[in-house]
Design a protein around this motif. Structure first.
Motif, PDB file in Angstrom:
ATOM      1  N   TYR A  27       4.967  41.230  33.787  1.00 18.15           N
ATOM      2  CA  TYR A  27       4.606  39.791  32.895  1.00 18.15           C
ATOM      3  C   TYR A  27       5.086  38.486  34.240  1.00 18.15           C
ATOM      4  O   TYR A  27       5.732  38.598  34.291  1.00 18.15           O
ATOM      5  N   ASP A  93       1.035  34.978  31.550  1.00 17.96           N
ATOM      6  CA  ASP A  93       1.478  34.913  29.921  1.00 17.96           C
ATOM      7  C   ASP A  93       1.953  33.628  29.748  1.00 17.96           C
ATOM      8  O   ASP A  93       2.579  33.012  30.261  1.00 17.96           O
ATOM      9  N   GLY A  97       7.430  33.705  27.410  1.00 13.90           N
ATOM     10  CA  GLY A  97       7.622  33.322  28.704  1.00 13.90           C
ATOM     11  C   GLY A  97       7.220  32.672  29.367  1.00 13.90           C
ATOM     12  O   GLY A  97       7.617  31.662  29.918  1.00 13.90           O
ATOM     13  N   SER A 281      10.449  46.648  28.164  1.00 10.03           N
ATOM     14  CA  SER A 281      10.655  46.540  29.453  1.00 10.03           C
ATOM     15  C   SER A 281      12.236  46.583  29.111  1.00 10.03           C
ATOM     16  O   SER A 281      13.226  46.784  28.025  1.00 10.03           O
ATOM     17  N   ASN A 283      15.823  43.602  30.389  1.00  6.42           N
ATOM     18  CA  ASN A 283      16.057  42.479  30.843  1.00  6.42           C
ATOM     19  C   ASN A 283      17.199  42.470  31.446  1.00  6.42           C
ATOM     20  O   ASN A 283      17.879  40.720  32.165  1.00  6.42           O
ATOM     21  N   TRP A 316       6.528  47.627  30.609  1.00  2.97           N
ATOM     22  CA  TRP A 316       6.789  45.913  31.455  1.00  2.97           C
ATOM     23  C   TRP A 316       7.891  46.057  33.476  1.00  2.97           C
ATOM     24  O   TRP A 316       9.267  46.704  32.780  1.00  2.97           O
ATOM     25  N   ASP A 317       7.107  45.333  34.279  1.00  6.00           N
ATOM     26  CA  ASP A 317       8.367  44.756  34.890  1.00  6.00           C
ATOM     27  C   ASP A 317       8.439  43.342  34.616  1.00  6.00           C
ATOM     28  O   ASP A 317       7.264  42.621  34.820  1.00  6.00           O
ATOM     29  N   LEU A 318       9.537  42.973  35.224  1.00 12.99           N
ATOM     30  CA  LEU A 318       9.600  41.020  35.126  1.00 12.99           C
ATOM     31  C   LEU A 318       9.806  40.596  36.098  1.00 12.99           C
ATOM     32  O   LEU A 318      10.434  39.391  35.697  1.00 12.99           O
ATOM     33  N   HIS A 319      10.451  41.961  36.872  1.00 18.66           N
ATOM     34  CA  HIS A 319      11.224  40.554  38.255  1.00 18.66           C
ATOM     35  C   HIS A 319      10.711  41.776  38.717  1.00 18.66           C
ATOM     36  O   HIS A 319      10.800  43.068  39.684  1.00 18.66           O
TER      37      HIS A 319
END
Length: 400
Positions: A27, A93, A97, A281, A283, A316-319
């Motif tokens: 995302y 997103d 986000g 995910s 955080n 989910w992956d955010l980084h």
């Protein structure tokens, strides 16, 4: 009477799809997306590994592989994956986000997302799955969400065929009516734009109302039915769901008992349908000091492994620094199970010998496991004693 019931059952439960499912969704807020995104994330992921002391260090932090040779093999596979296909599923997103902005600002960002997807396609950098998460159909955001959805699909359609792995994510679903409205909107878009294929979408499960309706019945089976075969996935929203239950911020997690309950309901509702599941995910990002990075990687590795063992093969992956951790934990999982399950499936399809008496349903699960390992790159086709076409046939039709 039984024939009619059987026909309804077949329509409602067509069986799990045999096509590829990504192991993650990345995302990225719409205002941070450009044609260099995939390359930039891959480079940042590799830098995070190098700064930590190399891929062997990450694998040691995870503690998932004891054998040194296998650890080295997995490390090489992970680095190759980061160079070849660092993002399997990109979600641009426009929801949490991105936030609430002026209409002209979001319109410009939608146009930018379309241009980015076209540029990634031209550069041969487009992930196998790509799409947007637009704002929900709740009263405060429905007009903006639908405006973004229509502008995005129309923009892509104007450029030619839609991406084969297009994914549209409808967040914060609270009622069956919202799913019905989504089907209506997509039907109208197909007609207006002359699209040759049916548009499909995900419903993001992040509200308690989706898990348990006002009459004490889960709405998820009704939502899937209302989707008219268009719903392809149900990703779980860790933090919105946890917050809605009043769980304190420090206790919100993919592994919280409340999360496990919601995901168990999702699992039962989706079983036998064409709807795939995705976990949420974490955080806690792998940034900061060396100790902080190691702690975040260890947590991520545990959570990814836990999801896999619980039957959730996507998250989910955010980084960017979560990418090597995702692939390391995923590859370790599939490679650890490869020898035994390949032997068991071969025994089942052969003379039935072996110390474990497997059922046909288990044979299908073993074929699905091997297929997932091949699809994500954890396992080479040459390591499996069956062609992938045979495995897909077993998953679809059962062992013959």
């Amino acid at each position: 009477m039984l024939e009619e019931a059987a026909e309804r059952q077949a329509r409602r439960y067509p069986g799990a799809p045999t096509s590829r499912q990504p192991v993650h969704s990345v995302y990225v807020p719409a205002h941070q997306v450009d044609r260099d995104l995939v390359r930039d994330w891959a480079a940042a992921a590799e830098r995070s590994v190098a700064r930590a002391g190399g891929i062997e260090h990450l694998l040691a932090v995870h503690g998932l592989i004891d054998d040194a040779d296998e650890r080295s093999a997995v490390g090489e596979l992970v680095l190759a994956k980061l160079r070849r296909e660092p993002i399997e599923d990109l979600r641009i997103d426009f929801e949490d986000g991105y936030g609430a902005v002026a209409d002209e600002t979001e319109d410009a960002a939608v146009d930018g997302a379309v241009e980015t997807i076209d540029a990634l396609r031209q550069d041969a950098q487009l992930p196998p799955f790509v799409g947007i998460r637009f704002k929900s159909l709740e009263p405060p955001t429905k007009a903006r969400g639908l405006r973004t959805l229509e502008r995005f699909v129309a923009g892509l359609a104007a450029l030619g065929p839609l991406p084969a792995g297009l994914v549209l994510t409808l967040p914060k679903v609270t009622s069956v009516a919202q799913v019905e409205a989504m089907v209506l909107v997509l039907t109208e878009l197909e007609s207006a734009l002359g699209l040759p294929d049916r548009l499909e979408f995900e419903i993001q499960v992040e509200t308690p109302q989706a898990i348990l309706g006002p009459d004490g019945v889960s709405l998820l089976p009704q939502m899937i039915a209302a989707g008219d075969g268009r719903i392809t996935g149900m990703p779980y929203g860790t933090y919105d769901y946890s917050a809605a239950l009043g769980i304190a911020a420090g206790d919100q997690s993919m592994a919280h008992p409340a999360a496990d309950f919601a995901k168990a309901v999702m699992q039962v509702a989706a079983a036998g349908t064409a709807v795939r599941l995705s976990d949420g995910s974490t955080n806690v990002l792998p940034i900061g000091s060396a100790d902080e990075v190691d702690a975040a990687w260890a947590l991520h590795g545990r959570l990814v492994s836990r999801s896999l063992h619980n039957g959730f093969y996507q998250g989910w992956d955010l980084h960017p620094a979560q990418l090597p951790s995702r692939f390391a934990a995923t590859y370790a999982y599939f490679r650890r199970g490869l020898p035994e399950l390949a032997r068991r499936l071969a025994a089942y399809l052969g003379d039935g010998g072996g110390a474990i008496l497997d059922e046909p349903a288990t044979a299908r699960a073993m074929a699905a496991f091997l297929l997932r390992g091949i699809d994500c790159g954890a396992v080479g086709p040459e390591e499996v004693p069956f062609p992938d076409t045979a495995l897909r046939g077993i998953v679809a039709n059962g062992p013959k």
